[in-house]
Design an enzyme around this catalytic site. Structure first.
Site, PDB file in Angstrom:
ATOM      1  CB  CYS A 116     -68.284  66.910  31.735  1.00  0.00           C
ATOM      2  SG  CYS A 116     -68.558  65.652  30.498  1.00  0.00           S
ATOM      3  CG  HIS A 256     -69.806  70.588  30.118  1.00  0.00           C
ATOM      4  ND1 HIS A 256     -68.637  70.337  29.440  1.00  0.00           N
ATOM      5  CD2 HIS A 256     -70.554  69.454  30.001  1.00  0.00           C
ATOM      6  CE1 HIS A 256     -68.678  69.119  28.937  1.00  0.00           C
ATOM      7  NE2 HIS A 256     -69.832  68.562  29.258  1.00  0.00           N
ATOM      8  CG  ASN A 286     -69.117  67.002  25.937  1.00  0.00           C
ATOM      9  OD1 ASN A 286     -68.143  67.257  26.644  1.00  0.00           O
ATOM     10  ND2 ASN A 286     -70.202  66.409  26.400  1.00  0.00           N
TER      11      ASN A 286
HETATM   12  O1  UT7 Z   1     -71.080  66.065  28.823  1.00  0.00           O
HETATM   13  C1  UT7 Z   1     -71.746  65.242  29.700  1.00  0.00           C
HETATM   14  C2  UT7 Z   1     -73.167  65.413  29.659  1.00  0.00           C
HETATM   15  N1  UT7 Z   1     -73.722  65.128  28.354  1.00  0.00           N
HETATM   16  C3  UT7 Z   1     -74.694  65.869  27.927  1.00  0.00           C
HETATM   17  O2  UT7 Z   1     -75.021  66.805  28.590  1.00  0.00           O
HETATM   18  C4  UT7 Z   1     -75.420  65.473  26.697  1.00  0.00           C
HETATM   19  C5  UT7 Z   1     -76.889  65.562  26.973  1.00  0.00           C
HETATM   20  N2  UT7 Z   1     -77.760  65.146  25.878  1.00  0.00           N
HETATM   21  C6  UT7 Z   1     -77.826  65.773  24.695  1.00  0.00           C
HETATM   22  O3  UT7 Z   1     -77.091  66.685  24.400  1.00  0.00           O
HETATM   23  C7  UT7 Z   1     -78.934  65.353  23.768  1.00  0.00           C
HETATM   24  O4  UT7 Z   1     -79.822  64.528  24.463  1.00  0.00           O
HETATM   25  C8  UT7 Z   1     -78.440  64.619  22.489  1.00  0.00           C
HETATM   26  C9  UT7 Z   1     -77.768  65.590  21.555  1.00  0.00           C
HETATM   27  C10 UT7 Z   1     -77.498  63.505  22.868  1.00  0.00           C
HETATM   28  C11 UT7 Z   1     -79.625  64.028  21.735  1.00  0.00           C
HETATM   29  O5  UT7 Z   1     -80.592  65.048  21.460  1.00  0.00           O
HETATM   30  P1  UT7 Z   1     -82.127  64.809  21.745  1.00  0.00           P
HETATM   31  O6  UT7 Z   1     -82.848  66.000  21.315  1.00  0.00           O
HETATM   32  O7  UT7 Z   1     -82.263  64.386  23.191  1.00  0.00           O
HETATM   33  O8  UT7 Z   1     -82.479  63.647  20.739  1.00  0.00           O
HETATM   34  P2  UT7 Z   1     -83.060  62.191  21.046  1.00  0.00           P
HETATM   35  O9  UT7 Z   1     -82.027  61.349  21.699  1.00  0.00           O
HETATM   36  O10 UT7 Z   1     -84.399  62.315  21.684  1.00  0.00           O
HETATM   37  O11 UT7 Z   1     -83.274  61.678  19.565  1.00  0.00           O
HETATM   38  C12 UT7 Z   1     -84.228  62.259  18.670  1.00  0.00           C
HETATM   39  C13 UT7 Z   1     -84.197  61.480  17.377  1.00  0.00           C
HETATM   40  C14 UT7 Z   1     -84.241  59.977  17.571  1.00  0.00           C
HETATM   41  O12 UT7 Z   1     -84.963  59.420  16.485  1.00  0.00           O
HETATM   42  P3  UT7 Z   1     -86.515  58.978  16.672  1.00  0.00           P
HETATM   43  O13 UT7 Z   1     -86.491  57.952  17.776  1.00  0.00           O
HETATM   44  O14 UT7 Z   1     -87.222  60.230  17.068  1.00  0.00           O
HETATM   45  O15 UT7 Z   1     -86.861  58.448  15.335  1.00  0.00           O
HETATM   46  C15 UT7 Z   1     -82.813  59.553  17.455  1.00  0.00           C
HETATM   47  O16 UT7 Z   1     -82.665  58.218  17.024  1.00  0.00           O
HETATM   48  O17 UT7 Z   1     -82.955  61.737  16.711  1.00  0.00           O
HETATM   49  C16 UT7 Z   1     -82.301  60.520  16.411  1.00  0.00           C
HETATM   50  N3  UT7 Z   1     -80.878  60.735  16.473  1.00  0.00           N
HETATM   51  C17 UT7 Z   1     -80.151  61.159  15.430  1.00  0.00           C
HETATM   52  N4  UT7 Z   1     -80.492  61.469  14.174  1.00  0.00           N
HETATM   53  C18 UT7 Z   1     -79.524  61.874  13.347  1.00  0.00           C
HETATM   54  C19 UT7 Z   1     -80.055  60.592  17.551  1.00  0.00           C
HETATM   55  N5  UT7 Z   1     -78.800  60.906  17.204  1.00  0.00           N
HETATM   56  C20 UT7 Z   1     -78.834  61.270  15.900  1.00  0.00           C
HETATM   57  C21 UT7 Z   1     -77.864  61.699  14.991  1.00  0.00           C
HETATM   58  N6  UT7 Z   1     -78.238  62.000  13.731  1.00  0.00           N
HETATM   59  N7  UT7 Z   1     -76.564  61.844  15.337  1.00  0.00           N
END
Ligand code: UT7
Length: 329
Positions: A116, A256, A286
């Site tokens: 990215c 980004h 993204n």
């Molecule tokens: O471009 C290169 C760099 N990339 C980035 O900068 C991306 C960086 N990361 C992010 O943007 C975020 O971390 C994400 C959007 C990928 C995830 O958001 P988060 O707030 O960190 O969520 P999480 O991974 O902690 O997940 C929270 C909950 C989990 O469930 P439990 O374990 O709390 O029951 C996940 O399983 O949300 C769940 N979850 C989803 N639920 C519904 C993860 N993905 C999804 C989804 N739909 N698509």
């Protein structure tokens, strides 16, 4: 008053494939919801290229529109830098395919693999070429067909990515406008946090390959999120300091477009008002290296960025690698 030679952005361009994929459509692929995606990422829809549109096609379309805006003739282009992790082929480079498509036969073309951060890396390379006097006209492109490398059964990543390309034409300026400062840094100790394990030469595709998603993008999202906010913030402060300006003098931040929450945390840390931030993550998701030049082109063509404005670009991605560039428009 005499000014040093700087690399100024003479034109911007972009291309996004016409097909829109909504969050609701993703609900039929994985266990997710429009509400979760909007709240956790800010994304409402993304663009997906159909089989007839390759990554190099998108790159060429973006470069063509940037060249038109810059009134840049094909024979005047000295260098083509295409930042991409989704090139049409492992060999040759996407840059050479763009060269052929646009007839830029006086140029040298190559790719930059910096995920990215690729477009910001391309800007830093172009700046060196132009300031040193080695080359005059450099086309820097960020182009990605991420849908080809998306694991459409992994809800933690498939909701994030989209396809697009963006480009700029850089040329020498002697009136003080152009790139004032650039900064880049990487840390390979976190290389496994954002990775495509299979498909390179270490773990090539095998005919009897049992599909487990390892030839697609995998990410430790929450960990990447934290480093992204911290290091993009540090990179921005570095280029602001190097240029001898203050954060409040920045006219536009073009970050980004990975996640709305990352953008908000970043700009809050920098003390930059939300109305100075260019956002299109809601419409494109993204798009990796295409993300910054796509947002830049939209803001430029909408007339938001004016001559004399200070434009701060920053990006973060797999490597991990991050960077920033500060430009006097
Ligand atoms: O471009 C290169 C760099 N990339 C980035 O900068 C991306 C960086 N990361 C992010 O943007 C975020 O971390 C994400 C959007 C990928 C995830 O958001 P988060 O707030 O960190 O969520 P999480 O991974 O902690 O997940 C929270 C909950 C989990 O469930 P439990 O374990 O709390 O029951 C996940 O399983 O949300 C769940 N979850 C989803 N639920 C519904 C993860 N993905 C999804 C989804 N739909 N698509």
């Amino acid at each position: 008053m005499t000014h040093p030679i700087r690399a100024m952005i003479a034109g911007t361009g972009s291309y996004a494939p016409p097909r829109r994929m909504s969050n609701t459509e993703l609900e039929s692929l994985v266990e997710t919801s429009d509400q979760w995606i909007r709240e956790r990422t800010g994304i409402h829809e993304r663009r997906i290229a159909d089989d007839s549109i390759s990554c190099a096609d998108m790159a060429a379309a973006a470069a063509r529109s940037a060249m038109e805006l810059a009134c840049c003739a094909p024979e005047d282009v000295d260098v083509i830098v295409d930042a991409t992790i989704t090139a049409d082929y492992l060999l040759p480079s996407n840059g050479c395919l763009v060269q052929e498509k646009l007839g830029l036969f006086n140029a040298v073309a190559f790719d930059v693999v910096a995920a990215c951060t690729g477009f910001v890396a391309g800007l830093a390379i172009a700046r060196g070429f132009i300031e040193s006097g080695m080359y005059r006209k450099v086309v820097v492109i960020g182009s990605e067909r991420l849908s080809s490398l998306t694991n459409w059964s992994d809800r933690t990543t498939c909701v994030l990515f989209g396809d697009a390309a963006g480009a700029v034409v850089l040329e020498p300026s002697e009136n003080g406008s152009g790139i004032l400062s650039t900064f880049m840094k990487s840390d390979g100790r976190m290389s496994e946090w954002l990775q495509i394990k299979v498909g390179g030469t270490k773990h090539p595709h095998k005919r009897e390959f049992a599909w487990d998603g390892s030839d697609k993008i995998a990410m430790r999202g929450t960990d990447v999120f934290k480093v992204a906010v911290k290091e993009m913030g540090n990179a921005c402060l570095k280029v602001i300091e190097q240029a001898g300006v203050k954060p409040e003098e920045v006219s536009w931040v073009v970050p980004h477009q990975a996640n709305m929450r990352i953008i908000e945390a970043l700009t809050k840390r920098l003390g930059i008002a939300p109305d100075k931030v260019v956002i299109n993550v809601d419409r494109y998701g993204n798009t990796s290296s295409a993300s910054v030049p796509l947002a830049l082109d939209e803001a430029n063509r909408a007339g938001r960025i004016q001559p004399g404005d200070l434009v701060l670009m920053t990006a973060f991605g797999g490597g991990l690698i991050w960077g920033a560039a500060l430009v006097r428009w």
